[in-house]
Each structure stands twice: as structure tokens, then as C-alpha cells.
Design a protein around this motif. Structure first.
Motif, PDB file in Angstrom:
ATOM      1  N   MET A   1      41.834 -58.170  11.828  1.00  0.00           N
ATOM      2  CA  MET A   1      42.629 -57.107  11.226  1.00  0.00           C
ATOM      3  C   MET A   1      44.025 -57.181  11.814  1.00  0.00           C
ATOM      4  SD  MET A   1      41.853 -53.267  10.376  1.00  0.00           S
ATOM      5  CE  MET A   1      41.231 -53.999   8.903  1.00  0.00           C
ATOM      6  N   SER A   2      45.040 -57.263  10.994  1.00  0.00           N
ATOM      7  CA  SER A   2      46.392 -57.456  11.482  1.00  0.00           C
ATOM      8  C   SER A   2      47.127 -56.147  11.764  1.00  0.00           C
ATOM      9  CB  SER A   2      47.183 -58.289  10.470  1.00  0.00           C
ATOM     10  OG  SER A   2      47.204 -57.625   9.224  1.00  0.00           O
ATOM     11  N   ARG A   3      46.667 -55.046  11.261  1.00  0.00           N
ATOM     12  CA  ARG A   3      47.341 -53.762  11.490  1.00  0.00           C
ATOM     13  C   ARG A   3      46.943 -53.170  12.827  1.00  0.00           C
ATOM     14  NH1 ARG A   3      46.245 -51.395   5.431  1.00  0.00           N
ATOM     15  NH2 ARG A   3      47.598 -52.871   4.402  1.00  0.00           N
ATOM     16  N   ALA A   4      47.858 -52.441  13.428  1.00  0.00           N
ATOM     17  CA  ALA A   4      47.559 -51.783  14.707  1.00  0.00           C
ATOM     18  C   ALA A   4      46.645 -50.590  14.444  1.00  0.00           C
ATOM     19  CB  ALA A   4      48.849 -51.312  15.356  1.00  0.00           C
ATOM     20  N   PRO A   5      45.726 -50.327  15.361  1.00  0.00           N
ATOM     21  CA  PRO A   5      44.835 -49.170  15.169  1.00  0.00           C
ATOM     22  C   PRO A   5      45.586 -47.851  15.321  1.00  0.00           C
ATOM     23  CG  PRO A   5      44.396 -50.236  17.281  1.00  0.00           C
ATOM     24  CD  PRO A   5      45.409 -51.073  16.570  1.00  0.00           C
ATOM     25  N   LEU A   6      45.113 -46.832  14.618  1.00  0.00           N
ATOM     26  CA  LEU A   6      45.649 -45.482  14.793  1.00  0.00           C
ATOM     27  C   LEU A   6      45.262 -44.935  16.155  1.00  0.00           C
ATOM     28  CD1 LEU A   6      44.774 -43.917  11.329  1.00  0.00           C
ATOM     29  CD2 LEU A   6      47.034 -44.597  12.156  1.00  0.00           C
ATOM     30  N   CYS A   7      44.057 -45.290  16.599  1.00  0.00           N
ATOM     31  CA  CYS A   7      43.618 -44.917  17.940  1.00  0.00           C
ATOM     32  C   CYS A   7      42.556 -45.903  18.387  1.00  0.00           C
ATOM     33  CB  CYS A   7      43.127 -43.479  18.014  1.00  0.00           C
ATOM     34  SG  CYS A   7      41.722 -43.110  16.996  1.00  0.00           S
ATOM     35  N   GLU A   8      42.393 -45.971  19.710  1.00  0.00           N
ATOM     36  CA  GLU A   8      41.426 -46.886  20.316  1.00  0.00           C
ATOM     37  C   GLU A   8      40.866 -46.216  21.557  1.00  0.00           C
ATOM     38  OE1 GLU A   8      41.712 -51.074  22.691  1.00  0.00           O
ATOM     39  OE2 GLU A   8      42.649 -51.005  20.701  1.00  0.00           O
ATOM     40  N   VAL A   9      39.573 -46.376  21.764  1.00  0.00           N
ATOM     41  CA  VAL A   9      38.903 -45.831  22.938  1.00  0.00           C
ATOM     42  C   VAL A   9      37.844 -46.842  23.364  1.00  0.00           C
ATOM     43  CG1 VAL A   9      37.254 -44.488  21.575  1.00  0.00           C
ATOM     44  CG2 VAL A   9      37.800 -43.759  23.883  1.00  0.00           C
ATOM     45  N   ALA A  10      37.533 -46.863  24.664  1.00  0.00           N
ATOM     46  CA  ALA A  10      36.570 -47.836  25.165  1.00  0.00           C
ATOM     47  C   ALA A  10      35.725 -47.208  26.260  1.00  0.00           C
ATOM     48  CB  ALA A  10      37.300 -49.074  25.702  1.00  0.00           C
ATOM     49  N   GLY A  11      34.581 -47.840  26.491  1.00  0.00           N
ATOM     50  CA  GLY A  11      33.695 -47.395  27.551  1.00  0.00           C
ATOM     51  C   GLY A  11      32.835 -48.543  28.034  1.00  0.00           C
ATOM     52  N   VAL A  12      32.262 -48.345  29.214  1.00  0.00           N
ATOM     53  CA  VAL A  12      31.388 -49.346  29.809  1.00  0.00           C
ATOM     54  C   VAL A  12      29.947 -48.872  29.694  1.00  0.00           C
ATOM     55  CG1 VAL A  12      30.745 -50.500  31.968  1.00  0.00           C
ATOM     56  CG2 VAL A  12      33.157 -50.138  31.405  1.00  0.00           C
ATOM     57  N   VAL A  13      29.085 -49.789  29.291  1.00  0.00           N
ATOM     58  CA  VAL A  13      27.652 -49.542  29.218  1.00  0.00           C
ATOM     59  C   VAL A  13      27.023 -50.471  30.258  1.00  0.00           C
ATOM     60  CG1 VAL A  13      25.593 -49.558  27.752  1.00  0.00           C
ATOM     61  CG2 VAL A  13      27.850 -49.080  26.747  1.00  0.00           C
ATOM     62  N   GLU A  14      26.276 -49.908  31.190  1.00  0.00           N
ATOM     63  CA  GLU A  14      25.683 -50.696  32.273  1.00  0.00           C
ATOM     64  C   GLU A  14      24.388 -51.378  31.812  1.00  0.00           C
ATOM     65  OE1 GLU A  14      25.400 -47.825  35.424  1.00  0.00           O
ATOM     66  OE2 GLU A  14      27.570 -47.832  35.740  1.00  0.00           O
ATOM     67  N   ALA A  15      24.541 -52.209  30.804  1.00  0.00           N
ATOM     68  CA  ALA A  15      23.444 -53.001  30.241  1.00  0.00           C
ATOM     69  C   ALA A  15      24.072 -54.275  29.691  1.00  0.00           C
ATOM     70  CB  ALA A  15      22.725 -52.231  29.132  1.00  0.00           C
ATOM     71  N   PRO A  16      23.302 -55.374  29.617  1.00  0.00           N
ATOM     72  CA  PRO A  16      23.852 -56.641  29.109  1.00  0.00           C
ATOM     73  C   PRO A  16      24.317 -56.534  27.656  1.00  0.00           C
ATOM     74  CG  PRO A  16      21.677 -56.961  30.113  1.00  0.00           C
ATOM     75  CD  PRO A  16      21.898 -55.485  30.017  1.00  0.00           C
ATOM     76  N   PRO A  17      25.367 -57.304  27.311  1.00  0.00           N
ATOM     77  CA  PRO A  17      25.900 -57.274  25.944  1.00  0.00           C
ATOM     78  C   PRO A  17      24.860 -57.562  24.862  1.00  0.00           C
ATOM     79  CG  PRO A  17      27.388 -58.475  27.367  1.00  0.00           C
ATOM     80  CD  PRO A  17      26.151 -58.200  28.173  1.00  0.00           C
ATOM     81  N   ASP A  18      23.906 -58.464  25.121  1.00  0.00           N
ATOM     82  CA  ASP A  18      22.918 -58.757  24.080  1.00  0.00           C
ATOM     83  C   ASP A  18      22.034 -57.546  23.808  1.00  0.00           C
ATOM     84  OD1 ASP A  18      21.674 -59.115  26.611  1.00  0.00           O
ATOM     85  OD2 ASP A  18      20.184 -60.466  25.752  1.00  0.00           O
ATOM     86  N   ARG A  19      21.723 -56.781  24.827  1.00  0.00           N
ATOM     87  CA  ARG A  19      20.895 -55.571  24.649  1.00  0.00           C
ATOM     88  C   ARG A  19      21.669 -54.485  23.894  1.00  0.00           C
ATOM     89  NH1 ARG A  19      18.586 -51.754  29.155  1.00  0.00           N
ATOM     90  NH2 ARG A  19      17.050 -50.684  27.886  1.00  0.00           N
ATOM     91  N   VAL A  20      22.922 -54.286  24.283  1.00  0.00           N
ATOM     92  CA  VAL A  20      23.769 -53.301  23.593  1.00  0.00           C
ATOM     93  C   VAL A  20      24.007 -53.761  22.157  1.00  0.00           C
ATOM     94  CG1 VAL A  20      26.035 -52.182  23.559  1.00  0.00           C
ATOM     95  CG2 VAL A  20      24.848 -52.552  25.743  1.00  0.00           C
ATOM     96  N   GLY A  21      24.289 -55.041  21.981  1.00  0.00           N
ATOM     97  CA  GLY A  21      24.533 -55.586  20.648  1.00  0.00           C
ATOM     98  C   GLY A  21      23.349 -55.432  19.718  1.00  0.00           C
ATOM     99  N   ARG A  22      22.141 -55.648  20.232  1.00  0.00           N
ATOM    100  CA  ARG A  22      20.944 -55.478  19.377  1.00  0.00           C
ATOM    101  C   ARG A  22      20.888 -54.058  18.813  1.00  0.00           C
ATOM    102  NH1 ARG A  22      18.336 -58.764  23.141  1.00  0.00           N
ATOM    103  NH2 ARG A  22      17.484 -56.976  24.254  1.00  0.00           N
ATOM    104  N   LEU A  23      21.277 -53.089  19.594  1.00  0.00           N
ATOM    105  CA  LEU A  23      21.234 -51.705  19.136  1.00  0.00           C
ATOM    106  C   LEU A  23      22.409 -51.385  18.201  1.00  0.00           C
ATOM    107  CD1 LEU A  23      19.559 -49.119  19.468  1.00  0.00           C
ATOM    108  CD2 LEU A  23      21.062 -48.509  21.362  1.00  0.00           C
ATOM    109  N   VAL A 116      43.541 -48.203   6.453  1.00  0.00           N
ATOM    110  CA  VAL A 116      43.501 -49.398   5.608  1.00  0.00           C
ATOM    111  C   VAL A 116      43.852 -49.085   4.154  1.00  0.00           C
ATOM    112  CG1 VAL A 116      41.906 -50.676   7.084  1.00  0.00           C
ATOM    113  CG2 VAL A 116      41.003 -49.173   5.287  1.00  0.00           C
ATOM    114  N   ALA A 117      44.546 -47.996   3.932  1.00  0.00           N
ATOM    115  CA  ALA A 117      44.937 -47.647   2.560  1.00  0.00           C
ATOM    116  C   ALA A 117      45.737 -48.787   1.951  1.00  0.00           C
ATOM    117  CB  ALA A 117      45.770 -46.362   2.560  1.00  0.00           C
ATOM    118  N   GLU A 118      45.358 -49.185   0.754  1.00  0.00           N
ATOM    119  CA  GLU A 118      46.057 -50.251   0.040  1.00  0.00           C
ATOM    120  C   GLU A 118      47.342 -49.732  -0.605  1.00  0.00           C
ATOM    121  OE1 GLU A 118      45.139 -53.564  -0.412  1.00  0.00           O
ATOM    122  OE2 GLU A 118      43.576 -53.230   1.087  1.00  0.00           O
ATOM    123  N   ARG A 119      47.258 -48.545  -1.168  1.00  0.00           N
ATOM    124  CA  ARG A 119      48.410 -47.958  -1.848  1.00  0.00           C
ATOM    125  C   ARG A 119      48.718 -46.627  -1.187  1.00  0.00           C
ATOM    126  NH1 ARG A 119      48.597 -48.065  -7.915  1.00  0.00           N
ATOM    127  NH2 ARG A 119      49.166 -50.206  -8.201  1.00  0.00           N
ATOM    128  N   GLY A 120      49.982 -46.305  -1.114  1.00  0.00           N
ATOM    129  CA  GLY A 120      50.365 -45.018  -0.546  1.00  0.00           C
ATOM    130  C   GLY A 120      50.004 -44.883   0.921  1.00  0.00           C
TER     131      GLY A 120
END
Length: 160
Positions: A1-23, A116-120
Motif C-alpha cells: 500500500m503506497s498511501r500513509a496510514p491515518l493511524c498506526e498502533v502496535a503491540g507485543v504478544v509474548e508468543a511465537p509469530p507462527d502461533r499468533v499468525g495461525r489465530l 482508500v477512497a477512490e473518488r472524493g
């Protein structure tokens, strides 16, 4: 996606990425619930009609293998799963992306909201008073989702 986000937030989950990803990244045709489109299931992880807590859509996912339509009583959204990112798009302007990345403490979960509005595109903030406080509401909703994720996976989480 080339547009900048309106907002962004992040957090840490103390579990492996594959386990979090499966969910987070598991989406397939059928009812939304604990084993399918978990982010859009109720806080209890059951399918229920729209009208529950924020983020509790219930409904049914159709399509695949990487793009689905989520039909719920109050709306329809497109869900896309690409690599380590789950994106939902609906309405005139909204796109929300959740990305799962490795982190020294387990998994970094990032949520970004895009216009992601295409018009207006310029009119979206004017027409939608929702943008006032968007960052705070997004952060609060994400924090609640992290809490649910920690409970589901039996691990710690923290908002960054």
C-alpha cells in the motif's frame, strides 16, 4: 500500500509469530469464530449477530483462498490474507491491516488504518466526523484486542 496510514498502533504478544499468525491470519469459508477470522468473532469467540462489543461482527466468510467476503447483519466487508497481513476493507474509505512480525519477545502485531477512497478522497474527513479521535479509538480498540489475544493464547501482551 503506497498511501500513509491515518493511524498506526502496535503491540507485543509474548508468543511465537507462527502461533499468533495461525489465530490472526486463518480465514476460510464458513462461520466466523474461534478457528476462523478470529479477529471478527465475539469476545467469547462465538458467532453472534452484529451489535455486540466493538470488533464483534459475527457473520460468515465466503470466497477464498486469500480473499473473502464477510457478510454480517449490518455490513459486508472484504477480507484479504497476504503473507503475514490480514486486511479488511469496507464502506467508502476504510481499510484496516493487521501484520504479524517477529519480535525479540515473541510477536509484533501492527494495526494500520488507511483511507482508500477512490473518488472524493479529500472529502472523507469532512463527511466523516469519525476521524475526530480516530487515533485514540483505534488505540483503545487495539489494546482490547491485544488483551483478548493474550487470554486466547495464554500469554502476556503489551501495547507499544
Amino acid at each position: 500500500m503506497s498511501r500513509a496510514p491515518l493511524c498506526e498502533v502496535a503491540g507485543v504478544v509474548e508468543a511465537p509469530p507462527d502461533r499468533v499468525g495461525r489465530l490472526i491470519l486463518t480465514v476460510g469459508p464458513g462461520p466466523v469464530g474461534r478457528d476462523n477470522a478470529w479477529l471478527y468473532a465475539s469476545n467469547e469467540g462465538t458467532v453472534e449477530p452484529y451489535g455486540g462489543a466493538a470488533g464483534s461482527y459475527g457473520g460468515t466468510a465466503e470466497g477464498g483462498p486469500r480473499r473473502f467476503i464477510l457478510r454480517a447483519p449490518a455490513h459486508t466487508m472484504t477480507i484479504e490474507v497476504t503473507g503475514a497481513t490480514l486486511a479488511v476493507q469496507g464502506g467508502w474509505w476504510y481499510r484496516g491491516e493487521h501484520t504479524v512480525e517477529p519480535h525479540p519477545e515473541g510477536t509484533l502485531l501492527i494495526h494500520r488504518v488507511f483511507n482508500v477512497a477512490e473518488r472524493g478522497r479529500w472529502a472523507v474527513p469532512l463527511a466523516n466526523r469519525f476521524f475526530a479521535g480516530l487515533g485514540d479509538r483505534t488505540r483503545n480498540g487495539f489494546a482490547e484486542g491485544l488483551r483478548r489475544l493474550g487470554l486466547e493464547l495464554g500469554c502476556g501482551t503489551r501495547l507499544l
